[in-house]
Write a protein that holds these residues in place. Structure first.
Motif, PDB file in Angstrom:
ATOM      1  N   LEU A  41       0.758  -1.073  -0.103  1.00 28.31           N
ATOM      2  CA  LEU A  41       0.007  -0.406  -0.295  1.00 28.31           C
ATOM      3  C   LEU A  41       0.685   1.574  -0.216  1.00 28.31           C
ATOM      4  O   LEU A  41       0.746   2.351  -0.770  1.00 28.31           O
ATOM      5  CB  LEU A  41      -0.927  -0.339   1.512  1.00 28.31           C
ATOM      6  N   GLY A  42       1.866   1.260   0.792  1.00 29.90           N
ATOM      7  CA  GLY A  42       2.971   2.239   0.708  1.00 29.90           C
ATOM      8  C   GLY A  42       3.855   2.870  -0.866  1.00 29.90           C
ATOM      9  O   GLY A  42       4.096   3.754  -1.288  1.00 29.90           O
ATOM     10  N   GLU A  43       3.946   1.253  -1.189  1.00 27.87           N
ATOM     11  CA  GLU A  43       4.294   1.742  -2.303  1.00 27.87           C
ATOM     12  C   GLU A  43       3.276   2.532  -3.177  1.00 27.87           C
ATOM     13  O   GLU A  43       4.228   3.031  -4.316  1.00 27.87           O
ATOM     14  CB  GLU A  43       4.526   0.298  -2.859  1.00 27.87           C
ATOM     15  N   GLN A  44       2.134   2.346  -3.174  1.00 32.07           N
ATOM     16  CA  GLN A  44       0.900   3.065  -4.149  1.00 32.07           C
ATOM     17  C   GLN A  44       0.302   3.988  -3.925  1.00 32.07           C
ATOM     18  O   GLN A  44      -0.065   5.174  -4.505  1.00 32.07           O
ATOM     19  CB  GLN A  44       0.151   1.846  -4.254  1.00 32.07           C
ATOM     20  N   ALA A  45       1.413   4.300  -2.767  1.00 29.98           N
ATOM     21  CA  ALA A  45       0.286   5.541  -1.736  1.00 29.98           C
ATOM     22  C   ALA A  45       1.775   7.097  -2.597  1.00 29.98           C
ATOM     23  O   ALA A  45       1.081   8.295  -2.972  1.00 29.98           O
ATOM     24  CB  ALA A  45       1.556   5.718  -0.453  1.00 29.98           C
ATOM     25  N   VAL A  46       2.076   6.895  -2.994  1.00 29.85           N
ATOM     26  CA  VAL A  46       3.364   7.804  -4.004  1.00 29.85           C
ATOM     27  C   VAL A  46       3.213   8.438  -4.992  1.00 29.85           C
ATOM     28  O   VAL A  46       2.342   9.648  -5.468  1.00 29.85           O
ATOM     29  CB  VAL A  46       5.338   7.699  -3.792  1.00 29.85           C
ATOM     30  N   PRO A  47       2.614   7.202  -6.290  1.00 35.48           N
ATOM     31  CA  PRO A  47       1.865   7.552  -7.683  1.00 35.48           C
ATOM     32  C   PRO A  47       0.867   8.295  -6.965  1.00 35.48           C
ATOM     33  O   PRO A  47       0.216   9.236  -7.665  1.00 35.48           O
ATOM     34  CB  PRO A  47       2.245   6.353  -8.168  1.00 35.48           C
ATOM     35  N   LEU A  48      -0.087   7.582  -5.933  1.00 38.24           N
ATOM     36  CA  LEU A  48      -1.466   8.215  -6.054  1.00 38.24           C
ATOM     37  C   LEU A  48      -1.285   9.575  -5.352  1.00 38.24           C
ATOM     38  O   LEU A  48      -2.397  10.774  -5.862  1.00 38.24           O
ATOM     39  CB  LEU A  48      -2.439   7.258  -4.947  1.00 38.24           C
ATOM     40  N   ALA A  49      -1.078  10.026  -4.094  1.00 40.87           N
ATOM     41  CA  ALA A  49      -0.132  11.560  -4.233  1.00 40.87           C
ATOM     42  C   ALA A  49       0.754  12.784  -5.272  1.00 40.87           C
ATOM     43  O   ALA A  49      -0.460  13.938  -5.161  1.00 40.87           O
ATOM     44  CB  ALA A  49       1.117  11.245  -2.769  1.00 40.87           C
ATOM     45  N   LYS A  50       1.413  11.996  -6.129  1.00 44.24           N
ATOM     46  CA  LYS A  50       1.063  12.882  -7.052  1.00 44.24           C
ATOM     47  C   LYS A  50       0.315  12.952  -8.217  1.00 44.24           C
ATOM     48  O   LYS A  50       0.399  14.114  -8.481  1.00 44.24           O
ATOM     49  CB  LYS A  50       2.440  12.366  -8.242  1.00 44.24           C
TER      50      LYS A  50
END
Length: 81
Positions: A41-50
């Protein structure tokens, strides 16, 4: 070589965090699985935040990209009549 050094560094940080939390390593299965889920989930948080920061659409990105990476299940093809 760079990914290996990054993995080693992150492993050291996680090991230190485990020690601070009083969790033994290797972690019990439930703790380890929850940790892996958190990593996914943390790995996906960065692209989502961008995407959020740039005002881009998030729902379909989550459905088509993030969900597949987290669950390992490819998205179903869109049904067209």
């Amino acid at each position: 070589m760079k990914p290996y050094l990054a993995a080693l560094g992150i492993g050291l940080l996680v090991g230190a965090l485990y020690s601070l939390l009083g969790t033994r390593s290797p972690a019990p299965p439930a703790v380890a699985l929850l940790g892996l889920l958190g990593m996914l989930l943390g790995e996906q948080a960065v692209p989502l935040a961008k995407r959020v920061i740039h005002g881009q659409e998030v729902a379909s990105f989550w459905k088509t990209t993030c969900a597949e990476r987290v669950t390992g299940i490819p998205p179903e093809p869109d049904e067209k009549p």
